[in-house]
Design a protein around this motif. Structure first.
Motif, PDB file in Angstrom:
ATOM      1  N   ASN A 173       4.152 -13.474 -22.933  1.00 41.94           N
ATOM      2  CA  ASN A 173       3.641 -12.814 -24.082  1.00 41.94           C
ATOM      3  C   ASN A 173       4.693 -12.360 -25.608  1.00 41.94           C
ATOM      4  OD1 ASN A 173       0.889 -12.273 -23.643  1.00 41.94           O
ATOM      5  ND2 ASN A 173       1.983 -10.272 -21.885  1.00 41.94           N
ATOM      6  N   GLU A 174       6.728 -12.745 -25.302  1.00 43.51           N
ATOM      7  CA  GLU A 174       7.258 -11.893 -25.571  1.00 43.51           C
ATOM      8  C   GLU A 174       8.935 -12.105 -25.670  1.00 43.51           C
ATOM      9  OE1 GLU A 174       7.862  -7.507 -24.637  1.00 43.51           O
ATOM     10  OE2 GLU A 174       6.641  -7.669 -25.958  1.00 43.51           O
ATOM     11  N   GLU A 175       8.865 -12.599 -26.498  1.00 44.31           N
ATOM     12  CA  GLU A 175      10.620 -13.031 -26.555  1.00 44.31           C
ATOM     13  C   GLU A 175      11.949 -12.464 -25.070  1.00 44.31           C
ATOM     14  OE1 GLU A 175      14.666 -14.035 -28.916  1.00 44.31           O
ATOM     15  OE2 GLU A 175      13.275 -12.803 -29.373  1.00 44.31           O
ATOM     16  N   TYR A 176      12.679 -12.269 -24.682  1.00 46.35           N
ATOM     17  CA  TYR A 176      13.174 -11.089 -23.371  1.00 46.35           C
ATOM     18  C   TYR A 176      12.130 -11.108 -22.531  1.00 46.35           C
ATOM     19  CZ  TYR A 176      16.762 -12.086 -26.800  1.00 46.35           C
ATOM     20  OH  TYR A 176      17.589 -12.676 -27.263  1.00 46.35           O
ATOM     21  N   GLN A 177      10.589 -11.576 -22.321  1.00 47.30           N
ATOM     22  CA  GLN A 177      10.540 -11.180 -21.452  1.00 47.30           C
ATOM     23  C   GLN A 177      10.643 -11.327 -19.577  1.00 47.30           C
ATOM     24  OE1 GLN A 177       6.155 -11.950 -21.838  1.00 47.30           O
ATOM     25  NE2 GLN A 177       5.408 -11.356 -19.601  1.00 47.30           N
ATOM     26  N   CYS A 178      10.671 -10.426 -18.597  1.00 49.50           N
ATOM     27  CA  CYS A 178      11.029 -10.780 -17.757  1.00 49.50           C
ATOM     28  C   CYS A 178      10.228  -9.529 -17.048  1.00 49.50           C
ATOM     29  CB  CYS A 178      12.779 -10.306 -17.043  1.00 49.50           C
ATOM     30  SG  CYS A 178      13.384  -8.961 -17.963  1.00 49.50           S
ATOM     31  N   GLU A 179      11.029 -10.219 -14.871  1.00 48.14           N
ATOM     32  CA  GLU A 179       9.932 -10.288 -13.969  1.00 48.14           C
ATOM     33  C   GLU A 179      10.027 -10.215 -12.814  1.00 48.14           C
ATOM     34  OE1 GLU A 179       5.407  -9.005 -12.587  1.00 48.14           O
ATOM     35  OE2 GLU A 179       5.657  -9.493 -14.446  1.00 48.14           O
ATOM     36  N   ILE A 180      10.328  -9.276 -11.512  1.00 46.50           N
ATOM     37  CA  ILE A 180      10.715 -10.179 -10.437  1.00 46.50           C
ATOM     38  C   ILE A 180       9.535  -9.490  -9.769  1.00 46.50           C
ATOM     39  CG2 ILE A 180      11.813  -9.497  -8.541  1.00 46.50           C
ATOM     40  CD1 ILE A 180      13.985  -8.070 -10.756  1.00 46.50           C
ATOM     41  N   ILE A 181       9.092 -10.774  -8.840  1.00 46.05           N
ATOM     42  CA  ILE A 181       8.205 -10.412  -7.679  1.00 46.05           C
ATOM     43  C   ILE A 181       8.599 -10.299  -6.102  1.00 46.05           C
ATOM     44  CG2 ILE A 181       5.964 -11.508  -6.863  1.00 46.05           C
ATOM     45  CD1 ILE A 181       5.399 -10.237  -9.685  1.00 46.05           C
ATOM     46  N   GLU A 182       8.242  -9.347  -5.486  1.00 40.75           N
ATOM     47  CA  GLU A 182       8.176  -9.849  -4.564  1.00 40.75           C
ATOM     48  C   GLU A 182       7.311 -10.275  -2.965  1.00 40.75           C
ATOM     49  OE1 GLU A 182      11.485  -6.624  -2.331  1.00 40.75           O
ATOM     50  OE2 GLU A 182      10.051  -5.161  -3.995  1.00 40.75           O
ATOM     51  N   LEU A 183       7.443 -10.693  -2.437  1.00 37.79           N
ATOM     52  CA  LEU A 183       6.542 -11.232  -0.793  1.00 37.79           C
ATOM     53  C   LEU A 183       7.238 -11.294  -0.188  1.00 37.79           C
ATOM     54  CD1 LEU A 183       5.480 -15.040  -2.872  1.00 37.79           C
ATOM     55  CD2 LEU A 183       4.454 -12.492  -2.520  1.00 37.79           C
ATOM     56  N   SER A 184       5.847 -10.357   0.888  1.00 41.07           N
ATOM     57  CA  SER A 184       6.403 -10.083   2.153  1.00 41.07           C
ATOM     58  C   SER A 184       5.051 -10.346   2.632  1.00 41.07           C
ATOM     59  CB  SER A 184       6.485  -8.206   1.845  1.00 41.07           C
ATOM     60  OG  SER A 184       7.971  -7.630   0.995  1.00 41.07           O
ATOM     61  N   LYS A 185       5.763 -11.500   4.444  1.00 36.53           N
ATOM     62  CA  LYS A 185       4.626 -11.082   5.202  1.00 36.53           C
ATOM     63  C   LYS A 185       4.073 -10.593   5.675  1.00 36.53           C
ATOM     64  CE  LYS A 185       5.740 -14.970   7.844  1.00 36.53           C
ATOM     65  NZ  LYS A 185       6.696 -15.751   8.749  1.00 36.53           N
ATOM     66  N   VAL A 186       3.007 -10.020   5.816  1.00 38.64           N
ATOM     67  CA  VAL A 186       2.317  -9.325   6.670  1.00 38.64           C
ATOM     68  C   VAL A 186       2.305  -9.750   7.658  1.00 38.64           C
ATOM     69  CG1 VAL A 186       0.026  -8.164   6.877  1.00 38.64           C
ATOM     70  CG2 VAL A 186       0.683  -8.904   4.653  1.00 38.64           C
ATOM     71  N   GLU A 187       2.750  -8.256   8.978  1.00 34.49           N
ATOM     72  CA  GLU A 187       2.818  -8.513  10.142  1.00 34.49           C
ATOM     73  C   GLU A 187       1.394  -8.271  10.868  1.00 34.49           C
ATOM     74  OE1 GLU A 187       5.424  -9.836  11.985  1.00 34.49           O
ATOM     75  OE2 GLU A 187       6.443  -9.964   9.762  1.00 34.49           O
ATOM     76  N   ASP A 188       1.212  -8.690  10.925  1.00 32.11           N
ATOM     77  CA  ASP A 188      -0.350  -9.156  12.001  1.00 32.11           C
ATOM     78  C   ASP A 188      -0.341  -7.004  12.544  1.00 32.11           C
ATOM     79  OD1 ASP A 188      -1.188 -10.350  10.736  1.00 32.11           O
ATOM     80  OD2 ASP A 188      -1.261 -12.327  11.685  1.00 32.11           O
TER      81      ASP A 188
END
Length: 709
Positions: free
Chosen positions: A694-709
């Motif tokens: 959407n805009e200048e200097y937009q930033c984000e960090i996404i974490e993905l973690s395995k779901v243990e059964d």
């Protein structure tokens, strides 16, 4: 099978886990390159490989035109030579004969074969060495030239690697170029007829080029053939890539023959630095993963190889030369409060150093700035829970220094030419034993008496007037290489005598980064350019060749000192968290809210640090044709955790969604995303996440973690 011979021992096969490298040894010791690619299923396949030879004309070698694995100078072969030498009496172009080979047993995952070539009179010998790292799919190339019993041998060129690729419709070359504050820019171009030379003649690796290359045939990030190499050398180097009139691609590289000579007396040998080579069919991502794993396993020094890189604070941009016990303690208070783990005092702590005009070489603590020495500050830093580090530039000297006044003969200079100063400094002759003894004694006094666990070793100018009064021309042409050997000697001394000390290599940023210096230091200062947006392309380019654990990235003040760009603190942190994190701003001028935000991001970085520093890197931006984002992903080797950095980097024509397909996950496992979504690895890799840009200097960090059964 490892290393074995075929065709009446004329053909030599080097196998790794997934690749093969094949050489034919011809009469008179000519080494022909036959094959380099995926490992073939059966021995018969290697027997069946055809060695390509074009019929000669009177303008080519009488044996025909072919791809070589070693080229001695003087015959009717006109690509760059692997070896060029002459004797004291003027003999040139030796007749080299094959004298057998030695295959060693595999040891610690490495097996070695040495092809021996001797001149027809048995006076000189060349050992062409191939170290095969089978599980790592890497082959290391070098050569050692020995004067067995002849008159003095003058080596004018001795390169570590020569390899050829067969004629094909096209090949592309990738390499890294740039300048100070603009290092590691990826250059990709088709290899056309003619010769392209990439090199350094500056005495260090240089900001302008880097001794890494990759050749491909239309490969992408995830698939396609890529041949690549890294030279482990920190001085003058060169790389020549040539497409000849018959379509062969010839690649050779090693020590630059510019102003180079090595004189061997009877009984003396000269080993060249190592060139590490690899091949993959898995594109540029596969290439980087292969190289990065190898660096983690074999290049990075053992004492700190597995240790996490701590979040450091460096005082340079806060105080510049105006350091004192008082202001450094005040900065240490601020650094500890936001969560830094290491405090580094930069330039200005020694001699009478108040600017760049004096005191390099006089490495005694400035008593006006630190009346009781460094120990009170070190103790204070330690009490705050941080390690203590310090900046040094031992290869340099100012004319305004006690050292220069006592030993003006220690600097490089020509007899009849004025000395060139850059940043008001001259370069010490590190090939001299007395110079190195002086530096080692200084290090003993500093590291042996104070609790210092980190050194930032800088080099803020290139070499010039590389001469020595009273020495002959041949002796002076050896000084370039002797400087590198002397530097390595001191680095090795530090690692042996003070194994607890972590060393960061710096040369005005990225001026000396290569596998040679990284075998002896633990991390590097990537660039003096700390602008968060500029750093994105610098760090991405660096990732093609070097592991992110060794790459230091800082958060500094805004507007940035270099380009006056104003960037939000969140964006600056996200840009700097994609390697080893450092803080370099003047924390006294940060607001309370900025310090609180900084503490938040440092805490979060420590949470994701194992994934970033130990994981595999994926350049997701490379698959986005518009290049208006910077997207980097890091995945643990076991696929259990992943971190995705998303940064705007040139948004145009309004907001729009960006689809981000991640990589490296277990497609059958379920992953929980930090945005609240749970789905399979297959979902994340085939559909991915939708990021609304959407805009200048937009930033984000996404974490993905395995779901243990």
């Amino acid at each position: 099978m490892g290393i074995f011979q075929l065709k009446n021992e004329q053909r030599l096969v080097l196998e790794t886990k997934e690749t093969a490298y094949v050489i034919d040894i011809h009469k008179h010791g000519h080494l022909q390159h036959v094959y380099w690619g995926e490992k073939l299923p059966e021995t018969a396949d290697y027997e069946a490989l055809q060695s390509i030879v074009f019929s000669p004309s009177s303008f080519e070698a009488t044996r025909g035109v072919m791809g070589y694995d070693y080229i001695p100078w003087g015959e009717m072969v006109y690509t760059e030579p692997t070896l060029k030498a002459s004797s004291a009496s003027g003999e040139r172009g030796f007749k080299w004969e094959y004298a057998g080979l030695d295959i060693a047993a595999e040891d610690s995952g490495k097996q070695q074969v040495v092809i021996k070539l001797q001149d027809s009179l048995g006076r000189y010998q060349v050992d062409v060495t191939y170290d095969v790292f089978r599980q790592d799919d890497i082959i290391a190339r070098s050569q050692t030239i020995t004067n067995i019993k002849g008159e003095a041998l003058y080596i004018e060129a001795a390169r570590s690697m020569q390899v050829s690729l067969p004629p094909a419709s096209w090949y592309n070359l990738s390499h890294l170029a740039g300048k100070w504050v603009g290092e590691f820019q990826l250059i990709q171009e088709e290899i056309r007829e003619g010769r392209k030379t990439i090199d350094s003649r500056r005495g260090n690796t240089s900001h302008h080029a880097n001794p890494w290359f990759a050749i491909d045939q239309g490969a992408g990030e995830d698939s396609g053939d890529v041949w690549f190499g890294h030279l482990a050398y920190s001085g003058n180097w060169d790389l020549h890539v040539e497409k000849d009139a018959h379509g062969f691609i010839h690649v050779c590289g090693g020590i630059n023959d510019f102003d180079f000579m090595k004189v061997l007396q009877p009984g003396e040998s000269f080993p060249t630095p190592v060139f590490y080579l690899g091949y993959t069919s898995k594109g540029f991502t596969g290439m980087s993963h292969q190289a990065h794993r190898f660096q983690r396993k074999h290049i990075m020094p053992e004492p700190h190889r597995e240790a996490e890189r701590k979040v450091l604070y460096n005082s340079w941009e806060a105080t510049y030369f105006d350091v004192s016990e008082e202001n450094q303690k005040a900065l240490a208070d601020e650094a500890a409060t936001i969560g830094c783990e290491r405090f580094v005092v930069d330039d200005g702590w020694f001699g009478k150093r108040n600017s760049d005009q004096s005191s390099l070489g006089d490495w005694e603590v400035n008593q006006d700035k630190f009346p009781n020495g460094l120990d009170p500050l070190i103790s204070y830093v330690k009490e705050k829970g941080m390690d203590f580090g310090i900046w040094l530039e031992p290869e340099m000297v100012n004319k305004d220094s006690r050292l220069f006044q006592e030993h003006p003969e220690w600097v490089y200079h020509f007899a009849t030419k004025d000395q060139t100063t850059a940043r008001n400094q001259l370069v010490l002759q590190f090939g001299r034993e007395d110079v190195r003894t002086y530096v080692k004694n200084m290090l003993d006094k500093l590291l042996g008496s104070s609790d210092i666990s980190f050194i930032k070793w800088d080099m803020n100018r290139s070499l010039s007037e590389v001469g020595r009064i009273g020495a002959g021309v041949g002796e002076q042409k050896q000084l370039w290489h002797e400087h590198v050997e002397g530097l390595y000697d001191v680095f090795d001394y530090i690692k042996n005598a003070y194994p607890h000390v972590l060393v960061e290599t710096c040369s005005g940023g990225g001026g000396r980064i290569d596998l040679g210096v990284l075998q002896r230091t633990d991390q590097f200062w990537t660039s003096d350019n700390t602008d968060a947006r500029d750093r994105l392309s610098i760090q991405r380019g660096c990732s093609y060749a070097y592991h992110q654990k060794t790459m230091m990235c800082w958060v500094t003040d805004s507007p940035n000192w270099l380009n006056q760009r104003t960037v939000p603190l969140k964006y600056r942190f996200h840009s700097a968290m994609m390697g080893g994190l450092g803080i370099g701003g003047n924390l006294h001028e940060w607001t309370k809210e900025e310090k609180e935000e900084a503490a938040h991001w440092i805490t979060f970085y420590k949470h994701i640090r194992p994934v970033i520093q130990e994981g595999l890197a994926y350049r997701l931006t490379a698959t986005h044709p518009k290049k208006e984002t910077e997207i980097m992903q890091y995945v643990r080797e076991d696929g259990s955790r992943s971190v995705v950095f998303l940064l705007e980097n040139g948004l145009s024509f309004g907001p729009h969604p960006v689809q981000v397909k991640v990589k490296g996950l277990d497609e059958n496992a379920r992953y929980y995303s930090s945005d609240g979504t749970t789905a399979t690895g297959a979902f994340w890799m085939n559909h991915g996440l939708i990021w609304p840009l959407n805009e200048e200097y937009q930033c984000e960090i996404i974490e993905l973690s395995k779901v243990e059964d």
